[in-house]
Design an enzyme around this catalytic site. Structure first.
Site, PDB file in Angstrom:
ATOM      1  CD  GLU A 209      -1.332   3.933   8.021  1.00 33.39           C
ATOM      2  OE1 GLU A 209      -1.013   4.368   9.146  1.00 33.39           O
ATOM      3  OE2 GLU A 209      -1.584   4.660   7.045  1.00 33.39           O
TER       4      GLU A 209
ATOM      5  CG  ASN B   4      -4.772   3.252   8.739  1.00 34.41           C
ATOM      6  OD1 ASN B   4      -4.870   2.278   7.988  1.00 34.41           O
ATOM      7  ND2 ASN B   4      -4.422   4.455   8.313  1.00 34.41           N
TER       8      ASN B   4
ATOM      9  CE1 TYR C  90       0.485   2.715  13.409  1.00 37.85           C
ATOM     10  CE2 TYR C  90      -1.543   3.733  12.642  1.00 37.85           C
ATOM     11  CZ  TYR C  90      -0.268   3.254  12.390  1.00 37.85           C
ATOM     12  OH  TYR C  90       0.247   3.299  11.118  1.00 37.85           O
TER      13      TYR C  90
ATOM     14  CD  GLU D 134      -4.575   7.502   9.825  1.00 32.96           C
ATOM     15  OE1 GLU D 134      -4.080   8.583  10.223  1.00 32.96           O
ATOM     16  OE2 GLU D 134      -4.175   6.399  10.214  1.00 32.96           O
TER      17      GLU D 134
ATOM     18  NE  ARG E  28      -3.311   2.534   2.640  1.00 33.42           N
ATOM     19  CZ  ARG E  28      -3.206   3.364   3.683  1.00 33.42           C
ATOM     20  NH1 ARG E  28      -2.590   2.983   4.791  1.00 33.42           N
ATOM     21  NH2 ARG E  28      -3.745   4.564   3.638  1.00 33.42           N
TER      22      ARG E  28
ATOM     23  CG  HIS F 191      -1.056   8.913   3.458  1.00 32.54           C
ATOM     24  ND1 HIS F 191      -1.188   7.556   3.683  1.00 32.54           N
ATOM     25  CD2 HIS F 191      -0.650   9.432   4.644  1.00 32.54           C
ATOM     26  CE1 HIS F 191      -0.856   7.278   4.945  1.00 32.54           C
ATOM     27  NE2 HIS F 191      -0.515   8.407   5.547  1.00 32.54           N
TER      28      HIS F 191
HETATM   29  C1  FCB Z   1      -0.995   7.144  10.734  1.00 34.61           C
HETATM   30  C2  FCB Z   1      -0.615   7.709   9.382  1.00 34.61           C
HETATM   31  C3  FCB Z   1       0.720   7.249   8.886  1.00 34.61           C
HETATM   32  C4  FCB Z   1       1.740   7.177   9.992  1.00 34.61           C
HETATM   33  C5  FCB Z   1       1.196   6.402  11.161  1.00 34.61           C
HETATM   34  C6  FCB Z   1       2.175   6.234  12.293  1.00 34.61           C
HETATM   35  O1  FCB Z   1      -1.899   7.986  11.349  1.00 34.61           O
HETATM   36  O2  FCB Z   1      -1.583   7.345   8.423  1.00 34.61           O
HETATM   37  O3  FCB Z   1       1.114   8.116   7.843  1.00 34.61           O
HETATM   38  O4  FCB Z   1       2.145   8.452  10.345  1.00 34.61           O
HETATM   39  O5  FCB Z   1       0.045   7.020  11.643  1.00 34.61           O
END
Ligand code: FCB
Length: 454
Positions: free
Chosen positions: A352, A292, A294, A167, A78, A122
């Site tokens: 992500e 995405n 995290y 995002e 990607r 992006h």
């Molecule tokens: C996300 C972004 C990516 C990167 C990660 C850590 O929010 O999409 O570009 O910065 O965080």
């Protein structure tokens, strides 16, 4: 490939990157400046005033980087296209040499059997469009659809997975509400309008794709499950507000055709009335959704936090990454199941997932990053748990292939599976990269091998 793998045979094993974060040479071959180019060149905006001028020099080293992907065994990659390489002014004349870079990249990927997943936006809006108001200008939806159409015509014969926006929450929150990201505005009136125009732009690109494209198009959102710190009514309501702002602001209009009612409460007088016809337009079927993931957030009521009146409660006993994000794999299972139950069973990708950690240099040249390896292992297991509970999961993309320019944090945060020495541009596999390669080689079976991830 293992006969015992619980992952579907056509599962995509990928990594993700974005243009401004890795390419370097942002003005090469006739490209126009983007808002990130200008922001990074504004003193005081980025850690140590670092810029994407060189980054990972991927613009020149893309063939070597594709070879690294091949070595990892990836079957998908990607990446994003820089709008102002294709259209230096954001609209008007096409810059063929800018488009050519992506044609070469896509061809190199396909030659290695790696399926491209292309993100159209992006975060690097052409600066010329920002001077016209950027995402605050209602015409932005048409600018975006016109740009998208140029890419569809150039690459839909080779790219089968298209993403409109990456995002939108971060674009709005960082770019227009709190100002930590380009274009650096801090304006509560601007934020809901920018959000709305991003959604209109997404829909306009989807509509253009239905006319021009033969394959699949979707949206990428960052999601973060919100859990109340206590069971008090205040904390429960704060959690609902945080969830509306972060998780439902974009998905409800796209999949349900309405904004979450809590947004009017959060934004108060600055929340505009949007025409129903816009919401009908935004509410268009997608082929897939990219998520995405995290971290999570534990939330408490806090009237001093503007505009949400909700604050994060740090979980001191848990592991945190370099960005102080709590490591919480269960949140990935939870959010995937939540999406499937709220929005239906459309195909999902984890577009992500990854972690910034300080990677100590190793004397023998081996880069040992046990925390990232563990993160990867536990999140893949968490994704699989959701899939086994019926979530329609089609692929996983680790963030990121390489250490790269982490926006306002510059080069201080390393997310790569592959280490980059920025002085020499040398790439070195970290232990997490070798682990991921083994996961892919075994089609996930390795995740169940005794001490994997330790
Ligand atoms: C996300 C972004 C990516 C990167 C990660 C850590 O929010 O999409 O570009 O910065 O965080």
């Amino acid at each position: 490939m293992s006969a015992h793998s619980p992952f579907p045979a056509d599962f995509l094993w990928g990594v993700a990157t974005s243009a401004y974060q890795i390419e370097g040479s942002p003005l090469a071959d006739g490209a126009g400046p983007s808002i990130w180019h200008e922001f990074a060149h504004t003193p005081g905006r980025v850690h140590h005033n670092e810029t994407g001028d060189v980054a990972c020099d991927h613009y020149h080293r893309y063939r070597d980087d594709v070879a690294l992907m091949r070595e990892l065994g990836l079957n998908a990659y990607r990446f994003s296209v820089s709008w102002s390489r294709a259209l230096p002014e954001g609209r008007g004349p096409i810059n063929r040499r800018g488009l050519d870079f992506y044609e070469r990249l896509v061809d190199a990927l396909l030659k290695q059997g790696i399926q491209p997943m292309l993100t159209l936006y992006h975060w690097d809006l052409p600066a010329a469009l920002d001077r016209l108001g950027g995402w605050l200008n209602p015409d932005s939806a048409n600018w975006f659809a016109d740009y998208a159409q140029i890419l569809f015509l150039a690459l839909d014969d080779r790219v089968k997975l298209w993403i409109t926006l990456n995002e939108p929450w971060v674009v709005v929150n960082g770019g227009y509400l709190h100002g930590a990201l380009a274009p650096g505005q801090r304006n509560p009136y601007a934020a809901p309008i920018a959000a709305h125009n991003l959604l209109r732009a997404h829909a306009a690109a989807v509509q253009a794709y239905r006319a021009e494209g033969q394959h699949q198009i979707g949206l990428v959102v960052n999601l973060e499950p919100k859990y109340p710190a206590t069971e008090t009514v205040e904390d429960l309501n704060a959690t609902i507000r945080a969830d509306a702002d972060f998780n439902r602001h974009y998905l409800d209009p796209v999949f349900l055709g309405s904004y979450p009612p809590e947004l009017a409460e959060i934004f108060g007088a600055t929340w505009p009335t949007f025409p129903d016809s816009d919401l009908d337009f935004i509410h268009q079927p997608l082929d897939f959704l990219g998520i995405n993931y995290y971290s999570r957030q534990v939330v408490r009521h806090d009237p001093n936090v503007w505009p949400l009146a909700a604050a994060k409660v740090r979980q001191d006993r848990q592991t945190h990454t370099g960005l102080d994000w709590e490591v919480y794999p269960q949140g990935l299972t939870d959010i995937l199941e939540w999406v499937a139950s709220r929005y239906g069973s459309l195909p999902l990708y984890i577009t992500e997932n990854g972690a910034a950690f300080y990677d100590p240099p190793q004397a023998d040249g081996e880069m040992n990053d046990p925390l990232r390896r563990r993160y990867l292992h536990d999140h893949l297991r968490a994704a699989l748990a959701a899939q086994q509970n019926g979530v329609n999961l089609h692929g996983y993309f680790a963030w990121s292939l390489l250490d790269n320019f982490e926006w306002a944090h510059g080069y201080s945060q390393r997310f790569g599976l592959i280490h980059v020495d920025y002085a020499t541009q040398q790439r070195t596999f970290k232990a997490s990269a070798r682990f991921y390669a083994e996961v892919i080689r075994s089609h996930g079976a390795t995740l169940f091998a005794g001490n994997a991830g330790k």
